[in-house]
Design an enzyme around this catalytic site. Structure first.
Site, mmCIF file in Angstrom:
data_model
loop_
_atom_site.group_PDB
_atom_site.id
_atom_site.type_symbol
_atom_site.label_atom_id
_atom_site.label_comp_id
_atom_site.label_asym_id
_atom_site.label_seq_id
_atom_site.Cartn_x
_atom_site.Cartn_y
_atom_site.Cartn_z
ATOM 1 N N ASP A 155 0.875 -1.215 -0.043
ATOM 2 C CA ASP A 155 0.208 0.079 -0.115
ATOM 3 C C ASP A 155 0.925 1.174 -0.006
ATOM 4 O OD1 ASP A 155 -2.533 1.900 0.623
ATOM 5 O OD2 ASP A 155 -3.139 -0.454 1.000
ATOM 6 N N HIS A 186 -3.714 5.648 3.879
ATOM 7 C CA HIS A 186 -4.605 4.524 3.298
ATOM 8 C C HIS A 186 -3.786 3.389 3.707
ATOM 9 C CE1 HIS A 186 -5.794 1.666 0.135
ATOM 10 N NE2 HIS A 186 -7.096 2.291 0.287
ATOM 11 N N SER A 351 -11.681 -1.832 -0.719
ATOM 12 C CA SER A 351 -10.260 -1.751 0.021
ATOM 13 C C SER A 351 -10.316 -1.669 1.281
ATOM 14 C CB SER A 351 -9.409 -0.785 -0.732
ATOM 15 O OG SER A 351 -9.695 0.523 0.039
#
Length: 886
Positions: A155, A186, A351
């Site tokens: 990520d 994120h 996600s």
């Protein structure tokens, strides 16, 4: 060390100014299976020299892509969309595709736009964290917390001193930015859902976290960064890998191959299925692969999230049928996870659902004493066998259902290595779960119904099917009224393969109605894991149940031409609506069960039976059908198909064509620029392949134009919207043509000028002259029956056209319309020509390159099914239960 053979090959070619690009990352100390080569003046010859080398598997352009990460809390500005502004280097080892993968979390604008604010209220109503909602605390109290399991998060990184994490084993950076920290939040959020130890607790706080920073703060990544990072994950013997990114390109060979290699090395890969719902045919790669656990999203009230991508897989089109995906669904709306520096925040998207499953998988793996039993297949088998099915939702939305952590724990801890099937049974009568199969009964003379079953093999990474699968009809349940043909993967690798079951009705049941049942038996063998040799075997039973009706009359049967629909990948096929700039590719499969699902449901509700032609026009018996429906066709036609269709229409078959835009100047305008090689990526056709369609219909004096029109209008009291359609250029003078005033969108795209054109001919109806011959209807835009970006549906028009083609009933609302215009018969205006230098032949099933000229290939043989020899059972079918045999 750089392999000398690459340098030698480039020196011997005529490539100028080339260099092998050094890659400075943690994998640099280890051998690699690829190199990145920069060629400033790449010639065809230099690339062929590399491609033809015996040690080089593929050569692929490496592309830089901007991926948008969108957040619910609005802290961050949106990144530029993936609009194709990529650059390119050459990478030895692979085959050419743009890596179009985006992070799968959602922005606040999405929730406001759809008016779905429930998640925010629900969060106040449900203060517990997602791990506790799924009862992870029960396993924590038993002493299971993820210890001993290595979990990788691919990520945007993680800051070093984040207070939520106690066991970050390694942080690695694969980008060209000199930082390991997360500048977006994120990656931190995803890691927190898996392993946070405080505040918003993750599932496996004691797991060993490996943070792979593969995105920059601008959300940029390169294929080579992923490949290096994947190789390093294999070296580090990672157990579970979460990938909350995805894209439509299942033909991105280097990426797909490397994912197979990862799972073959026992890495359990969990990936987000995509945020392109509620449209069907929107699965993202790699979550759509058999060896990967593909995760969809639900809200806290157990509704499928609107954004969650739907099946089927489209790899298998046009000849086959897609697999069931997602595998499983879990919470993905308003889930709480770690904030970038501290504290918690909420995010939504698949996600978010993906790390929920990855965290659950990490926790589950830590509960198993004999870790040898845990592999990508056994873990998926445990998850899907324990999943709780959601009522009223079909298998292409929910897969096997909602994650049930404690049930999965029970199954995994009593697990014996075995094979299993997904889906575990075929019941074409069960609605809505088995949609679309349950939506249309089968009958004699119909196209075979194909069910694509996935075989999961928990016994080993490699397996095979022993002898052949056996078809056993139950005679008391009329099993002998159906014929079954079975094809399957010659090798099951890695951990999985396919079992394609084609079902047809036997001739003796041509006028029979009822239910027929039987089962298919499959035995799978894998080499034993220890050194003792020998094989492990497992036999699985696939129950089959179908509803048969007498063959419907020809007039009620519609044949959908799938064979001539092309899509991305592999080629650049642009969207049919040019206003949709942020989604420029036609990638949903153009199938009646993907982006033409609403049209299919409508036709069924009107009493029509819709079948799919996955082979050339030469391969069907036209006397069985009232109408052939061709929508948005991009493929060319074999000369034999053109001849056969003319003969079929002379003999009573009718034809409806929904065309789309085609204009070579506009095609040049909607191309992508590739900065490094200074080349343009050109579309391979327009919205439809109008020159090919014109070849097909020219015998009746018909043709479509290269005009490009857009606008709102009213037809037969219905509000209509024409979205980047073409017009009719030629039509027989005794035909009926309807015209409308529309905006010239071609002029707008090319010169930014606005002009309204009156009486643009958009609809034509024609009765062909031979005795008993069929009828033809042409319409210049497919957008109004396509779910992708439809603004106003025109199913009423399709009804009227089918009344005309199938029943010879002229729609009076159209014939007496004030919008009737004289049929355009002028032959002085040139018809659209194929774009010079187009690459359609690379992706076409019809064309091949012949000395620089593109000619049709020899007509392929029609698909031939070899029906399994039945081994009838004179016994009653067992009462059908959900097969949870693990």
């Amino acid at each position: 060390e750089t392999p000398d053979f690459i340098s030698t090959a480039l020196r011997s070619s005529d490539a100028a100014n080339w260099r092998i690009v050094p890659r400075k990352n943690p994998a640099s100390d280890y051998p690699s299976d690829f190199e990145v080569v920069q060629i400033r003046q790449a010639t065809r010859n230099s690339l062929f020299t590399l491609q033809d080398h015996p040690y080089i598997k593929r050569v692929t352009p490496q592309r830089k892509v901007f991926r948008s990460l969108k957040f619910t809390d609005g802290e961050y500005p949106r990144a530029p969309c993936n609009d194709g502004r990529w650059t390119q280097k050459w990478q030895s080892w692979q085959s050419s595709r743009p890596l179009r993968r985006t992070s799968l979390s959602l922005g606040s604008g999405f929730w406001h736009a759809t008016g779905r604010h429930s998640s925010r209220r629900l969060l106040r109503a449900i203060p517990r964290h997602v791990a506790q909602i799924l009862q992870a605390d029960v396993l924590w109290q038993m002493g299971h917390t993820g210890s001993g399991v290595k979990v990788a998060v691919f990520d945007t990184g993680l800051s070093e001193k984040h207070p939520h994490f106690k066991n970050v084993k390694e942080r690695t950076n694969w980008t060209n930015e000199k930082t390991l920290d997360d500048g977006l939040g994120h990656g931190t959020f995803v890691a927190g859902v898996i392993a946070s130890m405080r505040e918003c607790q993750g599932f496996a706080p004691d797991s060993e976290l490996h943070i792979f920073r593969v995105f920059t703060n601008n959300q940029v990544s390169y294929t080579s960064w992923f490949l290096d990072a994947f190789n390093y994950a294999i070296l580090k013997k990672i157990d579970v890998l979460n990938l909350s990114i995805g894209g439509p390109d299942f033909m991105d060979h280097p990426f797909v191959d490397k994912v197979w290699e990862l799972t073959a090395n026992r890495v359990i890969m969990v990936s987000a299925i995509g945020n392109d719902g509620p449209l069907y045919g929107t699965l993202n790669n790699p979550a759509d692969q058999m060896d990967v656990i593909g995760v969809g999203g639900i809200d806290f009230e157990d509704n499928i999230a609107r954004f969650s991508s739907r099946g089927m897989t489209t790899w298998e089109l046009p000849g086959g049928y897609g697999r069931v995906k997602p595998d499983i669904v879990t919470y993905g709306s308003g889930v709480r996870g770690s904030g970038m520096k501290e504290g918690c925040r909420s995010l939504s998207g698949t996600s978010v659902a993906s790390p929920v499953v990855a965290g659950a998988v990490t926790l589950l793996a830590s509960t198993v004493q004999n870790r040898e039993l845990v592999n990508p297949a056994s873990m998926k088998q445990a998850l899907i066998a324990s999943a709780r099915r959601l009522p009223g939702v079909n298998m292409f939305e929910q897969g096997h259902g909602k994650l049930d952590l404690l049930k999965a724990y029970q199954i995994l801890n009593s697990y014996h290595p075995q094979a299993s099937l997904s889906p575990s049974y075929i019941d074409l009568t069960e609605c809505p779960y088995m949609w679309p199969y349950c939506s249309q009964p089968i009958y004699y003379g119909g196209m075979p119904t194909i069910v694509n079953v996935t075989i999961l093999n928990g016994m080993g990474v490699t397996g095979r099917i022993v002898d052949k699968p056996i078809w056993q009809p139950y005679l008391p349940q009329n099993g002998d009224h159906i014929d079954v043909a079975i094809s399957y993967s010659p090798v099951l690798w890695p951990w999985a393969g396919y079992l394609a079951v084609s079902i047809s009705v036997a001739k003796k049941a041509a006028s029979w109605e009822g239910i027929a049942q039987g089962h298919v038996m499959v035995t799978v063998a894998s080499p034993a894991q220890n050194d003792a040799g020998g094989e492990l075997t497992s036999t699985v039973k696939l129950p089959v149940k179908v509803k048969i009706i007498p063959t419907p009359p020809r007039s009620k049967r519609v044949l959908w031409d799938q064979y001539h629909n092309l899509r991305y990948p592999p080629g650049y096929f642009p969207r049919d609506n040019l206003r949709m700039k942020n989604d420029p590719l036609d990638w949903n499969g153009d199938h009646i069960h993907t982006n033409f699902r609403d049209m299919y449901q409508h036709l069924r509700s009107m009493g029509y039976f819709v079948e799919v032609l996955g082979a050339p026009i030469t391969c069907f018996d036209a006397s069985q059908y009232g109408t052939l429906l061709m929508v948005d066709s991009e493929e060319e036609y074999f000369p034999e198909e053109v001849t056969k269709l003319r003969r079929d229409i002379d003999n009573g078959l009718s034809l409806i064509i929904f065309s789309d835009w085609y204009n070579t100047s506009v095609m040049r305008k909607v191309k992508f620029y590739d900065e490094n090689t200074r080349q343009w990526w050109m579309p391979d056709t327009g919205g439809a392949n109008v020159p090919a369609l014109n070849d097909l219909i020219s015998v009746w004096g018909m043709a479509f134009s290269d005009g490009l029109y857009e606008g709102d209008f009213t037809m037969a009291d219905h509000d209509m919207y024409y979205a980047s359609g073409c017009s009719i250029a030629r039509f027989p003078e005794d035909g009926i043509v309807i015209g409308q005033a529309l905006k010239d969108q071609g002029l707008e795209v090319l010169k930014q000028e606005t002009m309204v054109v009156d009486n643009v001919p958009i609809l034509g109806l024609y009765q062909t002259p031979s005795e008993g011959a069929g009828r033809i209807a042409l319409y210049g835009d497919s957008n109004c029956i396509d779910d992708s970006h439809r603004q106003k549906d025109c199913f009423w028009l399709l009804d009227a056209l089918l009344q005309y083609t199938s029943y010879s009933m002229m729609p009076s609302s159209l014939t007496h319309s004030k919008s009737r215009v004289p049929p355009p018969t002028a032959t002085d205006h040139p018809l659209p020509q194929r774009l010079e230098g187009n690459h359609l032949y690379r992706y076409s099933k019809v064309l091949e390159s012949h000395l620089g000229d593109h000619k049709p290939r020899p007509l392929p043989a029609c698909p031939h099914l070899s029906w399994a020899k039945p081994q009838p059972l004179n016994e009653t079918a067992p009462r059908h239960t959900l097969a949870r045999t693990l």
